[in-house]
Design an enzyme around this catalytic site. Structure first.
Site, PDB file in Angstrom:
ATOM      1  N   HIS A   1      38.405  38.534  12.322  1.00 42.39           N
ATOM      2  CA  HIS A   1      37.945  39.725  12.978  1.00 42.39           C
ATOM      3  C   HIS A   1      36.810  39.087  14.021  1.00 42.39           C
ATOM      4  O   HIS A   1      36.038  38.181  13.726  1.00 42.39           O
ATOM      5  CB  HIS A   1      37.323  40.838  12.266  1.00 42.39           C
ATOM      6  CG  HIS A   1      36.736  42.174  13.323  1.00 42.39           C
ATOM      7  ND1 HIS A   1      35.611  42.270  13.630  1.00 42.39           N
ATOM      8  CD2 HIS A   1      37.793  43.177  13.846  1.00 42.39           C
ATOM      9  CE1 HIS A   1      35.721  43.247  14.418  1.00 42.39           C
ATOM     10  NE2 HIS A   1      37.009  43.961  14.319  1.00 42.39           N
ATOM     11  N   GLU A   2      36.734  39.683  15.154  1.00 42.51           N
ATOM     12  CA  GLU A   2      35.711  39.256  16.085  1.00 42.51           C
ATOM     13  C   GLU A   2      34.203  39.105  15.680  1.00 42.51           C
ATOM     14  O   GLU A   2      33.498  38.407  16.414  1.00 42.51           O
ATOM     15  CB  GLU A   2      35.862  39.879  17.617  1.00 42.51           C
ATOM     16  CG  GLU A   2      35.257  41.447  17.472  1.00 42.51           C
ATOM     17  CD  GLU A   2      34.953  42.146  18.986  1.00 42.51           C
ATOM     18  OE1 GLU A   2      34.068  42.870  19.122  1.00 42.51           O
ATOM     19  OE2 GLU A   2      35.826  41.574  19.913  1.00 42.51           O
ATOM     20  N   THR A   3      33.986  39.679  14.719  1.00 47.11           N
ATOM     21  CA  THR A   3      32.491  39.813  14.218  1.00 47.11           C
ATOM     22  C   THR A   3      32.198  38.383  13.171  1.00 47.11           C
ATOM     23  O   THR A   3      31.171  38.466  12.632  1.00 47.11           O
ATOM     24  CB  THR A   3      32.358  41.168  13.499  1.00 47.11           C
ATOM     25  OG1 THR A   3      32.970  41.201  12.667  1.00 47.11           O
ATOM     26  CG2 THR A   3      32.322  42.233  14.363  1.00 47.11           C
ATOM     27  N   LYS A   4      33.518  37.929  13.033  1.00 51.95           N
ATOM     28  CA  LYS A   4      33.257  36.793  11.979  1.00 51.95           C
ATOM     29  C   LYS A   4      32.792  35.383  12.715  1.00 51.95           C
ATOM     30  O   LYS A   4      33.152  35.297  13.818  1.00 51.95           O
ATOM     31  CB  LYS A   4      34.694  36.663  11.315  1.00 51.95           C
ATOM     32  CG  LYS A   4      35.105  38.020  10.503  1.00 51.95           C
ATOM     33  CD  LYS A   4      33.671  38.324   9.223  1.00 51.95           C
ATOM     34  CE  LYS A   4      34.188  39.480   8.788  1.00 51.95           C
ATOM     35  NZ  LYS A   4      34.256  41.029   9.368  1.00 51.95           N
ATOM     36  N   ASN A   5      32.615  34.314  11.817  1.00 50.15           N
ATOM     37  CA  ASN A   5      32.421  33.214  12.314  1.00 50.15           C
ATOM     38  C   ASN A   5      33.489  32.393  13.082  1.00 50.15           C
ATOM     39  O   ASN A   5      33.286  32.007  14.139  1.00 50.15           O
ATOM     40  CB  ASN A   5      31.947  32.270  11.150  1.00 50.15           C
ATOM     41  CG  ASN A   5      30.575  32.676  10.522  1.00 50.15           C
ATOM     42  OD1 ASN A   5      30.353  33.856  10.405  1.00 50.15           O
ATOM     43  ND2 ASN A   5      29.862  31.840   9.608  1.00 50.15           N
TER      44      ASN A   5
END
Length: 380
Positions: free
Chosen positions: A182-186
């Site tokens: 997801h775009e919030t992940k590294n």
């Protein structure tokens, strides 16, 4: 003059995502399992040592796939923390199983391995440890418990890519594991995830379930002369442009991790004085765990109103958030799951946690402003 807004997250691009996506478009292979997907699978298998890696639409769908693989039925139980995202529980509830919530450790906020064995019943089929903030659960004791009781382990390593436990990559220590992109992940592709299969005996069936219950992948490898419906399944494949985007991130995974760890280390140094003054508690990372700089949180003193702190930070144009509402206290958690013990730490710590802005490109001056503002709020 108003301060610049510091967002909570800003997705990082390596610079090659557009070129690789265009290459996928030119190839006219837009459905899943093309050349970029194969590269991603090979990278994941080499990095983690798992028997089979399979890209999915999301970490949620990877957990769904894992739950199907376990052949869960109504009345089965899966032990997990309550301090996690809803997907951890949903995957098993959808198969008719009951999440059994146990408390977390005070240091890492991970599943307390010392409470697992007492929660096991004749209906327990699996343990689902969640590696919060990219810091590993105590996997050696968890693996030992699973072996004693003939249980499967499904690692929710949504936040754990590029992190290790005693030298073993997260996600590939248990029987099955999952990452989120997801775009919030590294490492990210907007939406996306993967299933890691450690047990070779589960690899072929995982591939079939992922491909709508058919042996289509075997057909394209020339292992069968036609493909047909073999098992239950669904469509878990992401598109080839998504895999192409992800490949650009995988190519720079080491650099991305190094930069995130540098940001994490700066926060940790800047907040040391506030911790010494008793105004907050910084994250604790055991020496045998190599984390990945996924996020930085602080725990406020019990007497501090977190809502007030978040509000004051917003007034200062700093977007901080909290994380999570414990599942055992949610309407669905009370309906579909049950708790083992009173989950005192889960409730108390979840109410004190604040996540600070964290993204590649966050400047040292911005971090100092965040820490100074937090200190001023707490110092009042």
């Amino acid at each position: 003059m108003a301060s610049e807004i510091i967002p909570f997250n800003r997705p990082y691009l390596t610079g090659k995502e557009q070129a690789y996506t265009e290459e996928a478009l030119r190839s006219r292979h837009l459905a899943g399992d093309g050349s970029f997907t194969r590269r991603c699978h090979q990278w994941l298998e080499a990095r983690t040592g798992c028997a089979k890696a399979l890209l999915t639409h999301s970490c949620t769908s990877a957990l769904d796939l894992a739950a199907i693989l376990l052949d869960l039925k109504d009345g089965d139980e899966v032990i997990m923390p309550s301090f996690t995202f809803v997907s951890t529980a949903n995957a098993f509830v959808l198969r008719g199983a009951t999440p059994v919530f146990v408390d977390i450790r005070e240091d890492t906020l991970n599943l307390d391995e010392r409470q697992i064995e007492a929660a096991i019943t004749s209906r327990t089929r699996a343990i689902a440890p969640v590696h919060y903030a990219g810091v590993a659960c105590e996997m050696n004791p968890i693996v030992a418990i699973a072996r004693r009781h003939n249980l499967r382990i499904v690692e929710d390593a949504a936040q754990g890519i590029m992190a290790d436990y005693r030298g073993s990559p997260l996600g590939a220590i248990g029987d099955l594991g999952s990452f989120s992109f997801h775009e919030t992940k590294n490492i990210m592709s907007g939406e996306g995830g993967c299933l890691l299969v450690k047990d070779p005996a589960l690899a072929l069936r995982a591939e079939i379930i992922r491909e709508k219950g058919t042996d289509r992948s075997r057909f394209f490898r020339g292992e069968v002369d036609k493909y047909t419906w073999q098992d239950v399944g669904s469509s878990f494949l992401p598109s080839e442009p998504t895999a192409a985007f992800l490949w650009a991130q995988f190519e720079q995974a080491e650099d991305i991790t190094r930069e995130r760890l540098a940001i994490w280390d700066r926060y940790h140094a800047m907040l040391a004085t506030l911790e010494q003054r008793g105004l907050l508690r910084r994250p604790i990372v055991p020496g045998h765990c190599r984390h990945n700089g996924h996020l930085y949180y602080v725990l406020l003193p019990p007497e501090i109103d977190r809502g007030m702190v978040l509000g004051k930070l917003r007034e200062a144009e700093i977007n901080a958030v909290f994380h999570y509402v414990p599942l055992h206290s949610s309407p669905a958690g009370m309906r579909f799951g049950r708790s083992h013990g009173d989950l005192t730490l889960t409730t108390a710590l979840s109410e004190r946690l604040v996540r600070l802005p964290f993204w590649i490109g966050l400047q040292e001056t911005q971090q100092q402003r965040i820490c100074d503002t937090l200190g001023a709020i707490l110092g009042r």
